[in-house]
Write a protein that holds these residues in place. Structure first.
Motif, short mmCIF file in Angstrom:
data_model
loop_
_atom_site.label_atom_id
_atom_site.label_comp_id
_atom_site.label_asym_id
_atom_site.label_seq_id
_atom_site.Cartn_x
_atom_site.Cartn_y
_atom_site.Cartn_z
N ARG A 55 0.86 -1.20 0.00
CA ARG A 55 0.00 0.00 0.00
C ARG A 55 0.88 1.23 0.00
O ARG A 55 1.86 1.28 0.73
CB ARG A 55 -0.84 0.10 1.27
N GLY A 56 0.50 2.23 -0.77
CA GLY A 56 1.30 3.46 -0.80
C GLY A 56 0.78 4.48 0.21
O GLY A 56 -0.39 4.85 0.15
N ILE A 57 1.63 4.92 1.10
CA ILE A 57 1.20 5.94 2.08
C ILE A 57 1.54 7.33 1.56
O ILE A 57 2.67 7.59 1.15
CB ILE A 57 1.92 5.79 3.43
N ILE A 58 0.55 8.20 1.60
CA ILE A 58 0.77 9.60 1.25
C ILE A 58 0.58 10.42 2.53
O ILE A 58 -0.53 10.52 3.06
CB ILE A 58 -0.23 10.06 0.17
N LYS A 95 -0.70 9.38 -8.92
CA LYS A 95 -0.31 9.07 -10.29
C LYS A 95 1.00 8.26 -10.30
O LYS A 95 1.08 7.21 -10.96
CB LYS A 95 -0.12 10.39 -11.06
N CYS A 96 1.98 8.74 -9.56
CA CYS A 96 3.25 8.01 -9.48
C CYS A 96 3.02 6.64 -8.87
O CYS A 96 3.53 5.62 -9.35
CB CYS A 96 4.28 8.75 -8.62
N GLY A 97 2.24 6.61 -7.78
CA GLY A 97 1.95 5.34 -7.10
C GLY A 97 1.25 4.36 -8.02
O GLY A 97 1.60 3.18 -8.07
N TYR A 98 0.27 4.87 -8.76
CA TYR A 98 -0.49 3.99 -9.66
C TYR A 98 0.44 3.37 -10.70
O TYR A 98 0.36 2.17 -10.99
CB TYR A 98 -1.61 4.78 -10.34
N ALA A 99 1.34 4.21 -11.22
CA ALA A 99 2.29 3.72 -12.23
C ALA A 99 3.20 2.64 -11.64
O ALA A 99 3.63 1.72 -12.33
CB ALA A 99 3.11 4.88 -12.76
N ARG A 125 -13.04 12.23 -3.28
CA ARG A 125 -13.84 12.05 -4.49
C ARG A 125 -12.97 12.09 -5.74
O ARG A 125 -13.17 11.30 -6.67
CB ARG A 125 -14.95 13.12 -4.54
N THR A 126 -12.02 13.01 -5.76
CA THR A 126 -11.14 13.12 -6.92
C THR A 126 -10.32 11.84 -7.11
O THR A 126 -10.21 11.32 -8.23
CB THR A 126 -10.18 14.34 -6.79
N ILE A 127 -9.77 11.32 -6.02
CA ILE A 127 -9.00 10.07 -6.15
C ILE A 127 -9.91 8.94 -6.61
O ILE A 127 -9.59 8.19 -7.52
CB ILE A 127 -8.32 9.67 -4.81
N HIS A 128 -11.10 8.88 -6.00
CA HIS A 128 -12.02 7.79 -6.31
C HIS A 128 -12.47 7.83 -7.77
O HIS A 128 -12.57 6.79 -8.43
CB HIS A 128 -13.23 7.87 -5.37
N SER A 129 -12.71 9.04 -8.29
CA SER A 129 -13.18 9.09 -9.68
C SER A 129 -12.04 8.87 -10.66
O SER A 129 -12.24 8.33 -11.74
CB SER A 129 -13.94 10.39 -9.96
N THR A 130 -10.82 9.28 -10.28
CA THR A 130 -9.68 9.08 -11.19
C THR A 130 -9.22 7.62 -11.17
O THR A 130 -8.78 7.09 -12.19
CB THR A 130 -8.51 10.00 -10.79
N TYR A 131 -9.27 7.01 -9.99
CA TYR A 131 -8.78 5.63 -9.86
C TYR A 131 -9.87 4.76 -9.22
O TYR A 131 -9.75 4.33 -8.07
CB TYR A 131 -7.51 5.59 -8.99
N PRO A 132 -10.95 4.50 -9.97
CA PRO A 132 -12.07 3.76 -9.37
C PRO A 132 -11.70 2.33 -8.97
O PRO A 132 -12.41 1.70 -8.18
CB PRO A 132 -13.14 3.76 -10.47
N VAL A 293 1.33 -7.28 4.95
CA VAL A 293 1.17 -5.99 4.29
C VAL A 293 2.43 -5.17 4.51
O VAL A 293 3.00 -5.21 5.60
CB VAL A 293 -0.04 -5.21 4.89
N ILE A 294 2.85 -4.43 3.48
CA ILE A 294 3.93 -3.45 3.66
C ILE A 294 3.45 -2.14 3.07
O ILE A 294 2.81 -2.13 2.02
CB ILE A 294 5.25 -3.93 3.01
N MET A 295 3.70 -1.06 3.78
CA MET A 295 3.17 0.23 3.33
C MET A 295 4.29 1.23 3.06
O MET A 295 4.63 2.03 3.92
CB MET A 295 2.20 0.77 4.40
N PRO A 296 4.85 1.19 1.86
CA PRO A 296 5.91 2.14 1.54
C PRO A 296 5.37 3.57 1.42
O PRO A 296 4.20 3.77 1.09
CB PRO A 296 6.44 1.67 0.18
N ASN A 297 6.25 4.49 1.69
CA ASN A 297 5.92 5.90 1.63
C ASN A 297 5.99 6.38 0.17
O ASN A 297 7.00 6.20 -0.49
CB ASN A 297 6.98 6.63 2.45
N ILE A 298 4.90 6.97 -0.32
CA ILE A 298 4.97 7.53 -1.67
C ILE A 298 4.75 9.04 -1.66
O ILE A 298 4.34 9.63 -2.66
CB ILE A 298 4.00 6.82 -2.66
#
Ligand code: 5AD
Ligand code: SF4
Length: 353
Positions: A55-58, A95-99, A125-132, A293-298
């Motif tokens: 999981r990517g942590i922001i 965006k970077c995380g998704y890639a 909402r923005t994240i959810h609609s961009t990356y459903p 689970v591992i949660m790297p920092n993004i």
């Protein structure tokens, strides 16, 4: 009963009487710990195979109105360079995380009122609609039922809120008077009722912690049945009142990871950053103890050094170990692999959860 029998009973029944848990924690040997890890790995394997969810942590804001005595981001620490990321910067991280393959974004911050319900809802909402296809996890502290509900309706699915300690007198030693265990636990209940998958957890070896406190934590988590459990060793931060306390034990953290896996076979259990900071490759040890689970920092590089919950002498090192490729290589060495998948809590056929 000896410790081997205690662990077998834990594996077979997913529970153990409090006094037996207490004896296990007080008397375990390295051999017992290795046995616990072996059983925990077996259980993990049944439900997750050799997959480790990434999981990517922001860390989108390090402002915090709270004053937890253990944490470097506490309000009274005036020597922190505070920052906030706006929607655009957060979307850039996604965006970077998704890639990189992340399909869960964990939005973490101090308790920062600048992010009003409106602003937070917009972000979700923005994240959810961009990356459903991605899961959105929030880790933003204690808020009202209605705020939690708005974020859920906007698309957030999971919420991490460690209970920190289930013993009221211990909670009071770790927090100022205004922060109460009662409110914290109420928040967890509310989140659950709204429909979030919830994450609870505690630090291991926090100041004034006794074995009884840890047993209370395990009993509390048996009751609330979180889908995620986050535990890591307490690590002192030099700008906090707990600067002179010693760090929590790595071995005890690993034993507890295994115990938690045996008590909650399907739980999503991170091998935390604190474990990695406490010991090189601590997260790999965590996976070997039953974590999955591992949660790297993004977060953007420029803000990473400002998000310091505890002292971290080897920041550059931690940034390398946060890279997905590095993690996957390390995992492969122990026969595991990183999976790029939402990694939802597995629903058992025929069960209601
Ligand atoms: N050491 C270890 N963990 C800490 N946390 C906060 N400060 C510290 C510390 N000094 C943990 C708390 C919190 C989570 C975000 O980080 O458990 O819930
Ligand atoms: Fe704030 Fe969380 Fe740190 Fe407490 S632990 S001071 S709530 S960032």
């Amino acid at each position: 009963m000896n410790n081997i029998e205690r662990l077998q009973q834990l594996k077979n029944t997913n529970t153990l009487p409090p006094q037996e848990l207490e004896i296990l924690i007080d008397t375990y040997t390295q051999k017992d710990r290795e046995y616990a890890a072996e059983l925990a790995r077996d259980v993990s394997f049944i439900h997750f195979g050799k997959s480790v969810y990434i999981r990517g942590i922001i860390e989108f804001s390090n402002y915090c109105r709270c004053n937890c005595l253990y944490c470097g981001l506490r309000k009274d620490n005036l020597n922190v360079h505070r920052y906030r990321l706006d929607v655009e910067e957060i979307m850039n991280c996604c965006k970077c995380g998704y890639a990189l393959g992340f399909r869960t974004f964990v939005l973490q911050s101090g308790e920062d009122k600048w992010y009003t319900d409106q602003r937070m809802t917009d972000i979700v909402r923005t994240i959810h609609s961009t990356y459903p296809d991605c899961a959105i996890t929030l880790s933003i502290g204690e808020l009202s039922y209605s705020s939690y509900k708005k974020f859920f309706d906007a698309g957030a699915n999971r919420f991490l809120l460690r209970h920190e300690t289930a013993t009221p007198s211990h909670y009071e030693k770790l927090h100022p008077m205004q922060q109460t265990l009662e409110n914290r636990l109420q928040c967890l209940e509310n989140l659950k009722e709204i429909g979030y998958q919830i994450g609870a957890g505690m630090m291991v070896g926090s100041p004034y912690q006794t074995t009884k406190h840890l047993v209370n934590d395990l009993i509390y988590m048996e009751k609330i049945k979180p889908q995620m459990i986050g535990i890591g060793p307490f690590l002192p931060h030099h700008e906090t009142p707990f600067r002179d306390f010693k760090a929590g034990s790595i071995e005890l953290t690993l034993l507890l990871l295994s115990v938690i896996r045996l008590m909650h076979p399907r739980v999503l259990l991170p091998a935390t950053t604190a474990l990695e900071i406490a010991k090189k490759c601590g997260r790999i040890d965590g996976i070997f103890a039953g974590a999955n689970v591992i949660m790297p920092n993004i977060s953007p590089q420029v803000v990473r050094r400002d998000y310091m919950l505890y002292d971290n002498k080897d920041l550059a090192d931690v940034e390398t170990v946060n890279s997905v490729k590095y993690l996957d290589e390390k995992l492969k060495k122990i026969g595991y692999h990183a999976v790029i998948d939402r990694g939802d809590y597995p629903i058992e056929e025929g069960s209601n959860d």
